[in-house]
Write a protein that holds these residues in place. Sequence first.
Motif, PDB file in Angstrom:
ATOM      1  N   ALA A  97       9.929   1.482   9.903  1.00  0.00           N
ATOM      2  CA  ALA A  97      10.053   2.143   8.689  1.00  0.00           C
ATOM      3  C   ALA A  97       8.992   2.502   7.707  1.00  0.00           C
ATOM      4  O   ALA A  97       8.884   3.590   7.336  1.00  0.00           O
ATOM      5  CB  ALA A  97      11.291   1.597   8.066  1.00  0.00           C
ATOM      6  N   LEU A  98       8.433   1.522   7.498  1.00  0.00           N
ATOM      7  CA  LEU A  98       7.259   1.646   6.631  1.00  0.00           C
ATOM      8  C   LEU A  98       6.223   2.687   7.245  1.00  0.00           C
ATOM      9  O   LEU A  98       5.682   3.536   6.308  1.00  0.00           O
ATOM     10  CB  LEU A  98       6.463   0.517   6.397  1.00  0.00           C
ATOM     11  CG  LEU A  98       6.969  -0.697   5.819  1.00  0.00           C
ATOM     12  CD1 LEU A  98       6.589  -2.163   5.885  1.00  0.00           C
ATOM     13  CD2 LEU A  98       7.193  -0.189   4.217  1.00  0.00           C
ATOM     14  N   ALA A  99       6.034   2.865   8.497  1.00  0.00           N
ATOM     15  CA  ALA A  99       5.073   3.618   9.018  1.00  0.00           C
ATOM     16  C   ALA A  99       5.595   5.037   8.841  1.00  0.00           C
ATOM     17  O   ALA A  99       4.971   5.888   8.446  1.00  0.00           O
ATOM     18  CB  ALA A  99       4.894   3.594  10.427  1.00  0.00           C
TER      19      ALA A  99
ATOM     20  N   SER B 294       0.921  -1.124   0.107  1.00  0.00           N
ATOM     21  CA  SER B 294      -0.107   0.298  -0.049  1.00  0.00           C
ATOM     22  C   SER B 294       0.756   1.380   0.140  1.00  0.00           C
ATOM     23  O   SER B 294       0.622   2.389  -0.602  1.00  0.00           O
ATOM     24  CB  SER B 294      -0.852  -0.017   1.092  1.00  0.00           C
ATOM     25  OG  SER B 294      -0.057   0.025   2.488  1.00  0.00           O
ATOM     26  N   VAL B 295       1.954   1.279   0.636  1.00  0.00           N
ATOM     27  CA  VAL B 295       2.840   2.420   0.704  1.00  0.00           C
ATOM     28  C   VAL B 295       3.509   2.584  -0.597  1.00  0.00           C
ATOM     29  O   VAL B 295       3.457   3.877  -1.324  1.00  0.00           O
ATOM     30  CB  VAL B 295       3.957   2.113   1.855  1.00  0.00           C
ATOM     31  CG1 VAL B 295       5.058   3.313   1.784  1.00  0.00           C
ATOM     32  CG2 VAL B 295       3.389   2.048   3.367  1.00  0.00           C
TER      33      VAL B 295
ATOM     34  N   THR C  33      10.590   1.346  -0.515  1.00  0.00           N
ATOM     35  CA  THR C  33       9.980   0.456   0.361  1.00  0.00           C
ATOM     36  C   THR C  33      10.665  -1.092   0.173  1.00  0.00           C
ATOM     37  O   THR C  33      10.465  -1.795   0.748  1.00  0.00           O
ATOM     38  CB  THR C  33       8.734   0.010   0.088  1.00  0.00           C
ATOM     39  OG1 THR C  33       8.355  -0.119  -1.413  1.00  0.00           O
ATOM     40  CG2 THR C  33       7.734   1.472   0.181  1.00  0.00           C
ATOM     41  N   ALA C  34      11.617  -0.988  -0.827  1.00  0.00           N
ATOM     42  CA  ALA C  34      12.379  -2.271  -1.204  1.00  0.00           C
ATOM     43  C   ALA C  34      13.193  -2.707   0.012  1.00  0.00           C
ATOM     44  O   ALA C  34      13.923  -1.860   0.354  1.00  0.00           O
ATOM     45  CB  ALA C  34      13.233  -2.193  -2.449  1.00  0.00           C
ATOM     46  N   GLY C  35      13.154  -3.924   0.630  1.00  0.00           N
ATOM     47  CA  GLY C  35      14.244  -4.378   1.531  1.00  0.00           C
ATOM     48  C   GLY C  35      13.630  -3.883   2.987  1.00  0.00           C
ATOM     49  O   GLY C  35      14.261  -4.430   3.998  1.00  0.00           O
ATOM     50  N   ILE C  36      12.666  -3.238   2.958  1.00  0.00           N
ATOM     51  CA  ILE C  36      11.903  -3.036   4.490  1.00  0.00           C
ATOM     52  C   ILE C  36      10.665  -3.313   4.719  1.00  0.00           C
ATOM     53  O   ILE C  36      10.025  -2.827   5.492  1.00  0.00           O
ATOM     54  CB  ILE C  36      12.194  -1.248   4.585  1.00  0.00           C
ATOM     55  CG1 ILE C  36      11.173  -0.687   3.738  1.00  0.00           C
ATOM     56  CG2 ILE C  36      13.624  -0.955   4.900  1.00  0.00           C
ATOM     57  CD1 ILE C  36      10.969   0.843   4.077  1.00  0.00           C
TER      58      ILE C  36
END
Length: 428
Positions: free
Chosen positions: A375-377, A306-307, A366-369
């Motif tokens: 971190a996404l938040a 979604s991010v 967002t790749a790798g996390i």
Amino acid sequence: MSEHYDEHYINSVTALGDTHEVVVTQAIFTRNGIKLIDRGARINSAMREKLVRHKLIPAIDECLSVTDGVTNASLRDRAREILDNEPRFQFFRPSLPGTARLLNAFYAMPLNAPLAFKLTVARERRPEIFEHSVQMTLITLMLAIKSRLPERDLASVAAAGMFHDIGELHIDPALLRPGHPLDPDAMRHVYAHPMTAYLILQTYPAFHPEISTAVFEHHERLDGSGYPRGLKGEEIGRLGQILMLAEAVNALFEKSWHTHGAARLAVMLKMNRRKFDPELINHLVRLLNSGERAGPGGAGNVSSESVAAQLNQLAEVFRLWRHAHHTCPPGVAEEPLVTFVNQRLTDLERTLLETGFQPDELAAFTAGIENDSAALAEIQLMTSESRRQACDILKEVHRRWTALRDDSAGRAAVEYWVTRAQTLLQAD
């Protein structure tokens, strides 16, 4: 149908008379000199139609008194309750030696009878405006103290905070409800509220020009992106600069505290360093980062998919504008609305670069996390703030349509971008 004058405020005043004793203290006349209501009469909803059909002389706030009205002492007491009971105000406490200076400013602020009446109308009939104003005043005072304003100025700071939104009392309440769609005409009414407040305050020497001017400026921004006059930098007074940051902070408090704590506020501050006083921004960021509340809330509900989708939509908004702008002939690219959109989007792209994000490759972050919820938040909050700023640009474009002729090539270029950007930014 006969014309109505200031009907939304008159609605609130007469409704107040249904629950409180509102008495005419001096006769109310029409602008033609006809006496409408004599001294000593009680005001209630039955008098609404008589009052809204005329421009009133003197202003209605000058002619009325109310039982159990707002006083300096009652404002101080409400401010104390908020400080003691609202968790979102607790993170300010470490930067303050105590609360006495804040509370004393409420008690010392200028408050004449007409403006006390207006605050009473807000408290009883428009409590969302009243509560917002008290909380806004607390934040304004905290920032003023941090700015090392002299003690004698804090009473004026408190007054500017309490009266900054009194212009909204004269707007249709429906226009101010969250999520209410605003067409260009409705937007003009909302954008006029700083001017309305200024015109009210300038009639009283104790409030003009220092307090009235700061109130007029509370939606301006240092980079010129604010309203109603698009002032920049030192064109905005010191008190106005403090007030406009307090307004932005309090707005996020009200909208996001329960879901994100102070995390969204921290992101907003980092992404708006050009809009507000850098010293105050840095102070607030340090304060937010010093406590656990700075951590993003609701992190467990964020998915990398979604991010990434939201970041791709945001990147497309930038790409669409670059295409529209680059295809404009040189003369068209210099038209006012085209220049405005280009400058605002360029500033937003620059802000993203300064915070470590490449606008053309946003989703790559967002790749790798995928499994790092914190971190996404944080990235989602950055995305949300960026999308909010892009939506603000769209709103301002709608307000400025009249700057270009209907057949203008510049308007066509902007419309191309607006239509597509609105679709992207409204997508879930």
